[in-house]
Design a protein around this motif. Structure first.
Motif, PDB file in Angstrom:
ATOM      1  N   LYS A 196       0.816  -1.214   0.000  1.00  0.00           N
ATOM      2  CA  LYS A 196       0.000   0.000   0.000  1.00  0.00           C
ATOM      3  C   LYS A 196       0.851   1.266   0.000  1.00  0.00           C
ATOM      4  N   THR A 197       2.021   1.200   0.611  1.00  0.00           N
ATOM      5  CA  THR A 197       2.926   2.356   0.597  1.00  0.00           C
ATOM      6  C   THR A 197       4.070   2.169  -0.383  1.00  0.00           C
ATOM      7  N   LEU A 198       4.139   0.993  -1.013  1.00  0.00           N
ATOM      8  CA  LEU A 198       5.219   0.627  -1.936  1.00  0.00           C
ATOM      9  C   LEU A 198       6.589   0.672  -1.258  1.00  0.00           C
ATOM     10  N   THR A 199       6.606   0.354   0.025  1.00  0.00           N
ATOM     11  CA  THR A 199       7.866   0.269   0.761  1.00  0.00           C
ATOM     12  C   THR A 199       8.547  -1.056   0.452  1.00  0.00           C
ATOM     13  N   PRO A 200       9.784  -1.039  -0.054  1.00  0.00           N
ATOM     14  CA  PRO A 200      10.442  -2.291  -0.442  1.00  0.00           C
ATOM     15  C   PRO A 200      10.917  -3.103   0.755  1.00  0.00           C
ATOM     16  N   ALA A 201      10.946  -4.416   0.576  1.00  0.00           N
ATOM     17  CA  ALA A 201      11.489  -5.305   1.606  1.00  0.00           C
ATOM     18  C   ALA A 201      13.007  -5.344   1.560  1.00  0.00           C
ATOM     19  N   GLY A 202      13.559  -5.298   0.346  1.00  0.00           N
ATOM     20  CA  GLY A 202      15.015  -5.351   0.216  1.00  0.00           C
ATOM     21  C   GLY A 202      15.613  -6.733   0.406  1.00  0.00           C
ATOM     22  N   HIS A 203      14.790  -7.783   0.380  1.00  0.00           N
ATOM     23  CA  HIS A 203      15.339  -9.138   0.459  1.00  0.00           C
ATOM     24  C   HIS A 203      16.096  -9.457  -0.833  1.00  0.00           C
ATOM     25  N   LYS A 204      17.133 -10.299  -0.716  1.00  0.00           N
ATOM     26  CA  LYS A 204      17.930 -10.654  -1.888  1.00  0.00           C
ATOM     27  C   LYS A 204      18.285 -12.138  -1.878  1.00  0.00           C
ATOM     28  N   VAL A 205      18.318 -12.716  -3.070  1.00  0.00           N
ATOM     29  CA  VAL A 205      18.896 -14.048  -3.273  1.00  0.00           C
ATOM     30  C   VAL A 205      19.932 -13.894  -4.376  1.00  0.00           C
ATOM     31  N   GLU A 206      21.179 -14.164  -4.041  1.00  0.00           N
ATOM     32  CA  GLU A 206      22.266 -13.899  -4.968  1.00  0.00           C
ATOM     33  C   GLU A 206      23.236 -15.078  -5.032  1.00  0.00           C
ATOM     34  N   ASN A 207      23.635 -15.390  -6.252  1.00  0.00           N
ATOM     35  CA  ASN A 207      24.735 -16.332  -6.480  1.00  0.00           C
ATOM     36  C   ASN A 207      24.476 -17.706  -5.870  1.00  0.00           C
ATOM     37  N   CYS A 208      23.237 -18.156  -5.963  1.00  0.00           N
ATOM     38  CA  CYS A 208      22.883 -19.481  -5.447  1.00  0.00           C
ATOM     39  C   CYS A 208      22.700 -20.471  -6.588  1.00  0.00           C
ATOM     40  N   HIS A 209      23.099 -21.696  -6.342  1.00  0.00           N
ATOM     41  CA  HIS A 209      22.909 -22.802  -7.283  1.00  0.00           C
ATOM     42  C   HIS A 209      21.731 -23.627  -6.772  1.00  0.00           C
ATOM     43  N   ILE A 210      20.623 -23.616  -7.528  1.00  0.00           N
ATOM     44  CA  ILE A 210      19.382 -24.246  -7.076  1.00  0.00           C
ATOM     45  C   ILE A 210      18.928 -25.242  -8.137  1.00  0.00           C
ATOM     46  N   GLU A 268     -11.507  -6.033  -8.371  1.00  0.00           N
ATOM     47  CA  GLU A 268     -11.425  -6.180  -6.913  1.00  0.00           C
ATOM     48  C   GLU A 268     -10.000  -5.959  -6.421  1.00  0.00           C
ATOM     49  N   ARG A 269      -9.032  -6.509  -7.140  1.00  0.00           N
ATOM     50  CA  ARG A 269      -7.640  -6.353  -6.726  1.00  0.00           C
ATOM     51  C   ARG A 269      -7.145  -4.929  -6.945  1.00  0.00           C
ATOM     52  N   LEU A 270      -7.651  -4.276  -7.971  1.00  0.00           N
ATOM     53  CA  LEU A 270      -7.303  -2.876  -8.186  1.00  0.00           C
ATOM     54  C   LEU A 270      -7.821  -2.009  -7.040  1.00  0.00           C
ATOM     55  N   LEU A 271      -9.092  -2.175  -6.689  1.00  0.00           N
ATOM     56  CA  LEU A 271      -9.699  -1.339  -5.655  1.00  0.00           C
ATOM     57  C   LEU A 271      -9.149  -1.635  -4.262  1.00  0.00           C
ATOM     58  N   ALA A 272      -8.508  -2.783  -4.100  1.00  0.00           N
ATOM     59  CA  ALA A 272      -7.899  -3.110  -2.806  1.00  0.00           C
ATOM     60  C   ALA A 272      -6.611  -2.333  -2.569  1.00  0.00           C
ATOM     61  N   MET A 273      -6.071  -1.708  -3.628  1.00  0.00           N
ATOM     62  CA  MET A 273      -4.841  -0.936  -3.517  1.00  0.00           C
ATOM     63  C   MET A 273      -5.150   0.565  -3.621  1.00  0.00           C
ATOM     64  N   PRO A 274      -4.393   1.414  -2.941  1.00  0.00           N
ATOM     65  CA  PRO A 274      -4.613   2.872  -3.019  1.00  0.00           C
ATOM     66  C   PRO A 274      -3.980   3.450  -4.286  1.00  0.00           C
ATOM     67  N   TYR A 275      -4.434   2.979  -5.448  1.00  0.00           N
ATOM     68  CA  TYR A 275      -3.748   3.290  -6.695  1.00  0.00           C
ATOM     69  C   TYR A 275      -3.895   4.753  -7.113  1.00  0.00           C
ATOM     70  N   LYS A 276      -4.757   5.504  -6.425  1.00  0.00           N
ATOM     71  CA  LYS A 276      -4.887   6.932  -6.719  1.00  0.00           C
ATOM     72  C   LYS A 276      -4.068   7.807  -5.764  1.00  0.00           C
ATOM     73  N   ASP A 277      -3.432   7.195  -4.772  1.00  0.00           N
ATOM     74  CA  ASP A 277      -2.584   7.953  -3.851  1.00  0.00           C
ATOM     75  C   ASP A 277      -1.323   8.443  -4.559  1.00  0.00           C
ATOM     76  N   ARG A 278      -0.665   9.425  -3.953  1.00  0.00           N
ATOM     77  CA  ARG A 278       0.486  10.059  -4.592  1.00  0.00           C
ATOM     78  C   ARG A 278       1.582   9.055  -4.957  1.00  0.00           C
ATOM     79  N   ALA A 279       1.935   8.162  -4.032  1.00  0.00           N
ATOM     80  CA  ALA A 279       3.019   7.216  -4.311  1.00  0.00           C
ATOM     81  C   ALA A 279       2.694   6.356  -5.525  1.00  0.00           C
ATOM     82  N   TRP A 280       1.457   5.915  -5.628  1.00  0.00           N
ATOM     83  CA  TRP A 280       1.058   5.077  -6.750  1.00  0.00           C
ATOM     84  C   TRP A 280       0.941   5.896  -8.039  1.00  0.00           C
ATOM     85  N   ARG A 281       0.397   7.102  -7.950  1.00  0.00           N
ATOM     86  CA  ARG A 281       0.273   7.937  -9.154  1.00  0.00           C
ATOM     87  C   ARG A 281       1.640   8.246  -9.740  1.00  0.00           C
ATOM     88  N   ASP A 282       2.592   8.557  -8.869  1.00  0.00           N
ATOM     89  CA  ASP A 282       3.927   8.899  -9.352  1.00  0.00           C
ATOM     90  C   ASP A 282       4.644   7.683  -9.934  1.00  0.00           C
TER      91      ASP A 282
END
Length: 646
Positions: free
Chosen positions: A369-383, A543-557
């Motif tokens: 809702k605020t578009l705040t990132p988690a910053g989790h990373k997966v790097e250089n793994c052999h899976i 329904e999924r669109l209206l569940a998000m504040p897509y008209k708020d400043r962070a989303w508009r920008d």
């Protein structure tokens, strides 16, 4: 810096300050992870924790029946983390199971009668209750058996491949002309099934209706006269369909090959046909659900361990910040290797992950809702070799939330997807992926779908090759399913991938500067929301669109094209950009008629030799004289894709 030591030869009453016991055995390392953790708590309470701490764990096998638990009070600091580290140059295995000993030949005449005559002399038995193992779970999510770093097979028929549903009893389901049944009763044609009549707890594992969804279910009854199987309720969520495939398992009568096993859950007797005589190591049965549980703890590092053999997930990380799993081997699980639920800044790097029952690493975090990132990373793994028990919806990497990064990973040999992403602003880059999606169809190597608001995701500089689906029945490279929008697909290389990029009716996607070689087609675009999928527009999508504040400043920008979507033909595949791609030895475009008024590819290099350096050896770097540069194509850093050597 504080240095503590843990050893299989240690004692918890010692100081933990010595790497080995002293000569008179009056002091030495601790015996347990918990004792080292508790010592750090004491030192922190006394104000003696200033420069961080390292807990060195000495060589050996550490067997656990319950997880090592860390909570808020066990946190390090941002500049001085607490490090749990395998002692340099030593192998440290942490195991959530029990080595099964006490094997003897099968002597019970009733059991011998069930086994094939040629099998009887090869099968051994062991009493798990004598070993203290009494909770077995069911044949869906219960115990599993590993031997010499391989998952053993719960006795099944056929030993490889599947049988087919020859017909269903009731036709009461119709999905766009695909007919089937919601009732779990169906006919079979293989008379071998009659051997299962006296089995105590028979199960079946199948792709019951769709090629992309499997499930394990208990068999209720078998009618050999009518060749009819009835499943126990609840029935499969999508139903059952003629021609779909399944096999039976948890069948003592089908224990007929090396590596197969069966557990009599009433008596606690394990039956096993060893693939070779026991020498250096015995089989291991799973006991612990997890090995490490981290609850609201921060700044912890696990480095250099082998974590293996659990019923569920090796690591469960809930909340917290900046925890790291580095240079570890993570293997032999019932479910996931790592689950990260919330928090921020967690990292898994340099790990080798394989023999995984479900998916590899699950990442969840950020605030949509605020578009705040988690910053989790997966790097250089052999899976690799993941999805061994759950064949679908079990990716190597699952991203759910906002702002995660997966880069420089090498992913291969699996039944289903490599990466599933949900949410916003994820970065998927520099990964090499091949030979996945081998057990299912209508799936994607990198997959997401059915949400207008999942935007800002970037898929760039990945090498995806040799992916064709089950029985070569087509899988996708990057699959933007059911109207997914706002994804950038840039600078990737697709080689021998059916339907390399698939836009399933979405809009505002950019497909630019990619290389497609021997793909059929390279790029697919349809307008399903104007046709068969139109019912999703005013239901799920809105329904999924209206569940998000897509008209708020962070989303508009961040996503200006989303603001007026409901007033701009929301079902139409508008705004897709396809330009400056190379299509060589490929059918470049598959654009459905309903989509053609909205999709006009730009300038692309089609059916013109792009002059690769050495395509026979999969080096798709371009020669300086390549005609692709004349259309503005930018060089792809092909040599940087995949694992990075230390």
């Amino acid at each position: 810096m504080i240095r503590l030591y843990v050893s299989v030869n240690g004692r918890d009453e010692w100081s933990g300050r010595l790497a080995s016991p002293n000569s008179d055995e009056s002091d030495g390392p601790f015996a347990s992870f918990e004792r080292a953790r508790d010592e750090l708590r004491r030192l922190k309470d006394e104000g003696k924790f200033r420069d961080g701490a390292v807990i060195y764990v000495r060589e050996g096998i550490y067997v656990r029946s319950s997880p090592f638990v860390l909570s808020f009070e066990d946190s390090g600091f941002d500049d001085v983390p607490i490090i749990y580290r395998a002692y340099p140059g030593e192998s440290v295995r942490v195991i959530g199971g029990v080595f099964v000993t006490g094997w003897e030949p099968v002597s019970d005449p009733d059991v011998l009668k069930v086994l094939d005559e040629r099998t009887r002399g090869n099968v051994l038995q062991a009493d798990l209750s004598v070993l203290g193992v009494k909770d077995y779970g069911d044949p869906d999510s219960g115990v599993q058996l590993f031997y010499k770093d391989k998952r053993m097979v719960l006795a099944r028929y056929p030993n490889e491949g599947y049988m087919e549903i020859s017909d269903v009893v009731v036709y009461d389901r119709d999905v766009r002309g695909i007919k089937g049944s919601t009732v779990g009763r169906f006919y079979y044609s293989d008379d071998r099934v009659s051997r299962w009549l006296n089995e105590k707890d028979p199960w079946a594992h199948g792709f019951w209706f769709w090629d992309w969804d499997d499930q394990r279910q208990k068999i209720k009854s078998i009618d050999p006269g009518n060749r009819l199987i009835s499943m126990s309720e609840p029935y499969h969520r999508y139903g059952y369909r003629k021609g779909q495939w399944f096999y039976g398992y948890n069948l003592l009568s089908e224990l007929d090959s090396p590596g197969e096993w069966y557990l009599d859950r009433e008596k606690g007797i394990l039956y096993f046909w060893p693939p070779e005589p026991f020498r250096e190591e015995y089989p291991i049965i799973t006991v612990a659900k997890n090995l490490v549980v981290m609850d609201d703890v921060s700044n912890i590092v696990f480095d250099g361990f082998i974590f293996e053999v659990v019923r569920e997930d090796l690591f469960l990380i809930k909340g917290g910040r900046n925890n790291r799993i580095t240079n570890c081997v993570l293997r032999n699980t019932g479910e996931w290797a790592v689950k990260i639920q919330g928090g921020s800044g967690h990292v898994v790097s340099g790990c080798h992950i394989y023999n995984i029952g479900n998916g590899g690493i699950q990442l969840n975090g950020g605030d949509r809702k605020t578009l705040t990132p988690a910053g989790h990373k997966v790097e250089n793994c052999h899976i690799h070799d993941y999805g061994q028990w759950r064949l679908t919806h079990s990716p190597a990497l699952l991203l759910d939330g906002v702002g995660m990064v997966v880069r420089h990973n090498y992913i291969h040999d699996a039944p289903n997807q490599a990466i599933i992403f949900r949410g916003n602003d994820h970065l998927i880059e520099y990964n090499e992926i091949h030979d996945v999606c081998r057990a299912s169809n209508d799936v994607g190597v990198i997959y997401s779908g059915r949400d207008w608001t999942w935007r800002g995701n970037v898929i760039r500089y990945n090498f995806i090759h040799h992916v064709t689906g089950y029985q070569d029945n087509k899988a996708m490279g990057v699959y933007l399913d059911d109207m997914l929008c706002g994804t950038i697909i840039y600078g990737n290389v697709f080689y021998k991938v059916t339907r390399a990029v698939f836009i399933g009716g979405g809009r505002d996607n950019i497909v630019e500067n990619n290389i497609f070689v021997e793909c059929d087609p390279a790029i697919h675009v349809d307008a399903r929301a104007l046709g068969w999928a139109s019912y999703h527009v005013d239901t799920t999508m809105k329904e999924r669109l209206l569940a998000m504040p897509y008209k708020d400043r962070a989303w508009r920008d961040r996503y200006p094209k989303l603001l007026n979507i409901l007033d701009d033909e929301p079902a139409a595949p508008k705004g897709n950009v396809i330009r400056r791609n190379i299509c060589w030895k490929s059918r470049c475009f598959e654009i459905y008629d309903l989509a053609k008024p909205y999709v006009k590819p730009g300038e692309n290099l089609v059916d013109v030799d792009p002059l690769f350096f050495d395509s026979e050896k999969m080096n798709f770097s371009l020669r300086p004289e390549s005609p692709a540069f004349k259309i503005g194509f930018k060089p792809i850093p092909f040599d940087k894709i995949g694992l990075v050597k230390d």
